[in-house]
Write an enzyme that holds these catalytic residues in place. Structure first.
Site, PDB file in Angstrom:
ATOM      1  N   THR A 200       2.853   8.569  13.993  1.00  0.00           N
ATOM      2  CA  THR A 200       2.845   9.763  14.840  1.00  0.00           C
ATOM      3  C   THR A 200       3.881  10.770  14.355  1.00  0.00           C
ATOM      4  O   THR A 200       4.820  11.133  15.083  1.00  0.00           O
ATOM      5  CB  THR A 200       3.097   9.369  16.306  1.00  0.00           C
ATOM      6  N   TYR A 201       3.731  11.188  13.129  1.00  0.00           N
ATOM      7  CA  TYR A 201       4.571  12.218  12.523  1.00  0.00           C
ATOM      8  C   TYR A 201       3.756  12.878  11.426  1.00  0.00           C
ATOM      9  O   TYR A 201       2.616  12.468  11.139  1.00  0.00           O
ATOM     10  CB  TYR A 201       5.875  11.631  11.965  1.00  0.00           C
TER      11      TYR A 201
ATOM     12  N   ASP B 294       2.563  -6.697   6.149  1.00  0.00           N
ATOM     13  CA  ASP B 294       2.151  -5.436   6.756  1.00  0.00           C
ATOM     14  C   ASP B 294       1.212  -4.726   5.781  1.00  0.00           C
ATOM     15  O   ASP B 294       1.463  -4.700   4.570  1.00  0.00           O
ATOM     16  CB  ASP B 294       3.364  -4.553   7.046  1.00  0.00           C
TER      17      ASP B 294
ATOM     18  N   GLU C 105      -4.014   3.811   3.573  1.00  0.00           N
ATOM     19  CA  GLU C 105      -4.202   5.224   3.890  1.00  0.00           C
ATOM     20  C   GLU C 105      -5.346   5.821   3.073  1.00  0.00           C
ATOM     21  O   GLU C 105      -5.111   6.327   2.006  1.00  0.00           O
ATOM     22  CB  GLU C 105      -2.899   5.963   3.640  1.00  0.00           C
TER      23      GLU C 105
ATOM     24  N   GLY D  40       0.812  -1.207   0.000  1.00  0.00           N
ATOM     25  CA  GLY D  40       0.000   0.000   0.000  1.00  0.00           C
ATOM     26  C   GLY D  40       0.842   1.251   0.000  1.00  0.00           C
ATOM     27  O   GLY D  40       1.545   1.553  -0.960  1.00  0.00           O
TER      28      GLY D  40
ATOM     29  N   ASP E  20      -0.456  -1.136   4.812  1.00  0.00           N
ATOM     30  CA  ASP E  20      -0.368   0.314   4.992  1.00  0.00           C
ATOM     31  C   ASP E  20      -1.485   0.964   4.165  1.00  0.00           C
ATOM     32  O   ASP E  20      -1.272   1.436   3.052  1.00  0.00           O
ATOM     33  CB  ASP E  20       1.004   0.812   4.540  1.00  0.00           C
TER      34      ASP E  20
ATOM     35  N   TRP F  44      10.569   5.718   9.928  1.00  0.00           N
ATOM     36  CA  TRP F  44      10.635   5.945   8.488  1.00  0.00           C
ATOM     37  C   TRP F  44      11.803   6.874   8.223  1.00  0.00           C
ATOM     38  O   TRP F  44      11.780   8.009   8.676  1.00  0.00           O
ATOM     39  CB  TRP F  44       9.353   6.580   7.958  1.00  0.00           C
TER      40      TRP F  44
END
Length: 618
Positions: free
Chosen positions: A459-460, A389, A393, A350, A391, A598
Site C-alpha cells: 500500500t505505497y 516469502d 509482481e 522475486g 514477491d 520497506w
C-alpha cells in the site's frame, strides 16, 4: 513492488479502488457429500466443498476439484443439490447454472485441464443457509471411489473429542461409524483438508502452530472405499504463544532487509541492534532471492554468505575467520536470531526485477516448491529461515514484464509451497491495485490466501514522479481525498477490496514506506500541483529515505492520513511517526494482521519509524 532498489530498477505504482468493506470471516467446515452411482470415470478425481464465509444475509461457498489419478483430467463438471431457499447468486472460475434446487458447475476454457495431482477451486456467492448434498463429479462420486449398486455408504462418525493439546499437537478421538459391509478406514480433515487416513478411531495431529485455532472433522470409508458424510466439527486451539503473528495472539511487525544494502548504503544486520529496532519487530524478510529456470536461486552470493565481518561490524562482536563455513548476511542473521529468538526470518524471492521467472515456475509448482525448500534449508545455513516469502509482481498481470500464467497460477504456487514447507511460514507480498479489472482482479488472491500465513499488501507507490509533470500526490494515502488524481488509489480501498473477495482481515498486513517520493519545479504547497520532473535523490531520482527528508524537507502538511512537505520548489510525501500512529490505529480498527515496511535502512539511526509501528500496535 518493493521500491528503492538501485540494482533492480524503479517501482511501478500500486493501485487500489473503493470496494466493499464487509468483514468476511472464514469458516473451514467440510460438508458431508452423498455419493451417487458413476456415469463416467470419476475414480481419479475428487470434489470437496467449504463454506468460506457467512455474513448472515448470504455466504460464500467454494468447491475444489482435484485430479487424484495418473493421467490428465481434460474437463470437469460438479453437480449438487441445495434445499429449498438456498441458491447461487453469482460465481467465478466456473460456469454455474441451476434448475430448481439442482446446480451444475462446468470448467471454464482455462481451468478444465488438470495434470495429475493438480487442483482448481471455483467459488460462488449464495443466499440461504442450506448445505449441498448429492454431489457428483463428472457423473460419479465426488469422493473418487465410485459406488457399488446396493452398497450403502457408511454413516458419519461421532464428533471428535480433543485431548493432550500442546503448542504443536492435539490428540483426536471419535466413536466409530457404521456400514452394512464394514468400515475400512477414516479420513481426518483439518480446516477442510485431509491430513491423514487411519484405521483406528484416534489420531494425533502434529506440526501445528502455537496459539492457533483449528477445526477438525472425520469421515469413514467402507470396504468398497466409499466415503460417508463428515462428522460434526470440533474446534481446537493449541496452547502457547510463540510470538506475535497471525493466530498467535499478537500482530505482525515486519521489515525488509535488502541484500544489497551492505554496499552503498552501508547498512548491516548489526544496525538492527544498535538502532533498537530488533526488539520492536516480529519478522524479517530477506530480499531478494532470484527466480530462475523455474527454481529458487541465490541472488548475490557474496553479500548473502561470503562477505567477511570484522569484530566491530558483527552482531556479537566476534570477527569472521577466513575458513569458517558461513559468513555474510546469513551468518549475521543467525547471530541476530540467537540474540532475539522471537524474530521469524523469511527468505523473499522475486521482487520487481526478478519476478519474470515466476511464469516458468508456475508451469511446475511442485518442482518450484522443491527447489525453494532445498535452498531455504541448505545445510550451510540450516535453521536460519522460518519460511519463504513470494514477491511476484504480478501474477497474470504486468510489472517489469507481463505474465500470462492465468488466474489460478498464484494459488497453485502457494498450494505447492504449503504442501512442501508444511508448518513453516509461507507468505506473499501482493499488489494493492484494486481498480476495476486491475491486478487484484487478475489473480485468485482469495484462493491463494488459504495456503499463506499472511499477505503483505504493498500500500505505497500509488503516485510518484514517474508522472513527471504531476499532479503532486502522496504516494501512500490511507484514504481517498478531494482532488486525488485517481479515485481508489489508496490503502483503505485496497484492503476493502481484498476483504470483499474473501481474504481474511487477519491475513492482511498494511504496508509502510520508510522513504518519500517527490517532484521538483513545483510552486503549489497543497497536493495537486504541477511539476517539471522528479526531485533529486541520493540513490535514485524521485525517491529519498525518511532519515534524510525529515531534516532536508520537513513535513508541513498532511493529507489522507500521510504527510507531505513543500520546500523551495520541491514537493515530497512520506510517513512520519505521527502519521504511522494513525495508520496503526487503522490496522487495529480493521482487525488486520499487522504492518510491514520497506525497508530498514530508510529509518533513522535510532529507529523512530519502527518504534512508531511497535508503539501503535501495542
Amino acid at each position: 513492488m518493493i521500491p528503492d532498489t538501485p540494482l533492480r530498477g524503479l517501482a511501478a505504482h500500486r493501485r487500489a479502488i473503493a470496494a466493499l468493506t464487509a468483514l468476511l470471516l472464514p469458516l473451514a467446515a467440510l460438508l458431508g457429500l452423498a455419493a451417487a452411482a458413476p456415469a463416467h470415470a470419476a475414480e481419479s478425481a475428487t470434489a470437496g466443498y467449504t463454506k468460506a464465509s457467512d455474513w448472515g444475509t448470504g455466504f460464500e461457498g467454494r468447491w475444489t476439484v482435484k485430479n487424484t489419478g495418473t493421467t490428465t483430467l481434460s474437463g470437469w463438471t460438479v453437480e449438487w443439490d441445495f434445499p429449498a431457499g438456498t441458491s447461487v447468486t453469482s460465481s467465478w472460475d466456473a460456469q454455474v447454472s441451476g434448475s430448481g434446487n439442482h446446480w451444475t458447475a462446468k470448467n471454464t476454457s482455462w481451468n478444465g485441464s488438470l495434470a495429475p495431482g493438480a487442483s482448481v477451486t471455483f467459488g460462488f456467492n449464495g443466499t440461504g443457509s442450506g448445505s449441498p448434498t448429492g454431489c457428483k463429479l463428472n457423473g460419479g462420486s465426488c469422493e473418487g471411489g465410485g459406488t457399488n449398486p446396493g452398497d450403502t455408504p457408511p454413516s458419519a462418525p461421532g464428533t471428535p473429542t480433543a485431548s493432550d493439546i500442546t503448542d504443536t499437537s492435539v490428540k483426536l478421538s471419535w466413536s466409530a461409524a457404521t456400514d452394512d459391509h464394514g468400515i475400512k478406514n477414516y479420513d481426518v480433515l483439518r480446516d477442510g483438508a485431509k491430513v491423514a487416513t487411519v484405521t483406528t478411531t484416534s489420531y494425533t495431529d502434529t506440526g501445528l502452530h502455537a496459539g492457533t485455532d483449528y477445526s477438525y472433522t472425520v469421515r469413514a470409508r467402507d470396504t468398497a472405499d466409499q466415503a460417508g458424510p463428515a462428522s460434526a466439527a470440533r474446534a481446537v486451539r493449541t496452547t502457547g504463544d510463540t510470538g506475535p503473528g497471525p493466530g498467535t495472539g499478537g500482530q505482525v511487525k515486519l521489515g525488509y532487509f535488502t541484500e544489497w544494502g551492505v554496499y552503498d548504503r552501508n547498512y548491516h544486520v548489526k544496525n538492527l541492534v544498535t538502532s533498537g529496532t530488533a526488539s520492536k519487530i516480529t519478522h524479517i524478510n530477506y530480499a531478494f532471492g532470484n527466480v530462475q529456470g523455474g527454481k529458487c536461486a541465490i541472488g548475490d552470493s557474496y553479500a548473502a554468505y561470503d562477505k567477511a565481518y570484522t569484530a566491530d561490524q558483527s552482531v556479537d562482536g566476534v570477527a569472521d575467520t577466513w575458513d569458517q563455513p558461513l559468513r555474510g548476511n546469513f551468518n549475521q542473521l543467525k547471530k541476530l536470531k540467537a540474540k532475539y529468538p522471537n524474530i521469524k526470518i523469511l527468505w523473499s524471492f522475486g521482487g520487481w526485477t526478478w519476478s519474470g521467472g515466476f511464469g516458468q515456475a508456475a508451469q511446475n509448482p511442485t518442482a518450484f516448491a522443491q527447489s525453494c525448500y532445498d535452498l531455504v534449508n541448505d545445510a550451510r545455513w540450516a535453521g536460519l529461515f522460518d519460511g519463504i516469502d513470494i514477491d511476484w509482481e504480478y501474477p497474470n498481470a504486468c510489472g517489469l514484464t507481463c505474465d500470462t500464467s492465468g488466474p489460478a497460477a498464484l494459488k497453485n504456487l502457494t498450494q505447492a509451497l504449503r504442501a512442501k514447507f508444511g508448518s513453516k511460514l509461507v507468505t506473499a507480498a501482493i499488489t494493492a491495485d484494486a481498480s476495476d479489472g486491475g491486478k487484484i482482479d487478475a489473480a485468485d488472491y482469495a484462493g491463494a490466501a488459504a495456503s499463506v500465513d499472511f499477505y503483505n499488501v504493498m500500500t505505497y507507490d500509488f503516485f510518484g514522479a514517474w508522472d513527471a509533470k504531476g499532479p503532486t500526490a502522496p504516494h501512500s494515502p490511507l484514504t481517498t481525498y478531494a482532488g486525488i488524481p485517481r479515485q481508489g488509489f489508496d490503502s483503505d480501498s485496497a484492503i476493502g477490496k481484498l476483504r470483499a473477495k474473501g481474504v481474511p482481515a487477519a491475513k492482511l498486513n498494511l504496508g509502510i514506506g520508510f522513504y518519500g517520493r517527490g517532484w521538483t519545479g513545483v510552486t503549489q504547497k497543497e497536493p495537486g500541483g504541477t511539476a517539471t520532473g522528479p526531485a533529486a535523490g541520493k540513490y535514485e531520482q524521485g525517491i529519498e529515505d525518511y532519515k534524510i527528508l525529515k531534516t532536508s524537507c520537513p513535513a508541513n502538511g498532511t493529507v489522507a492520513g500521510t504527510a507531505y512537505a513543500f520546500c523551495g520548489n520541491q514537493w515530497w510525501s512520506y510517513d512520519t511517526p505521527a502519521t504511522i500512529a494513525g495508520k496503526m490505529a487503522y490496522v487495529k480498527q480493521q482487525g488486520l494482521g499487522g504492518a510491514f515496511f520497506w525497508e530498514f535502512s530508510g529509518d533513522t539511526s535510532n529507529g523512530e519509524l519502527a518504534t512508531a509501528i511497535d508503539s501503535g500496535l501495542r
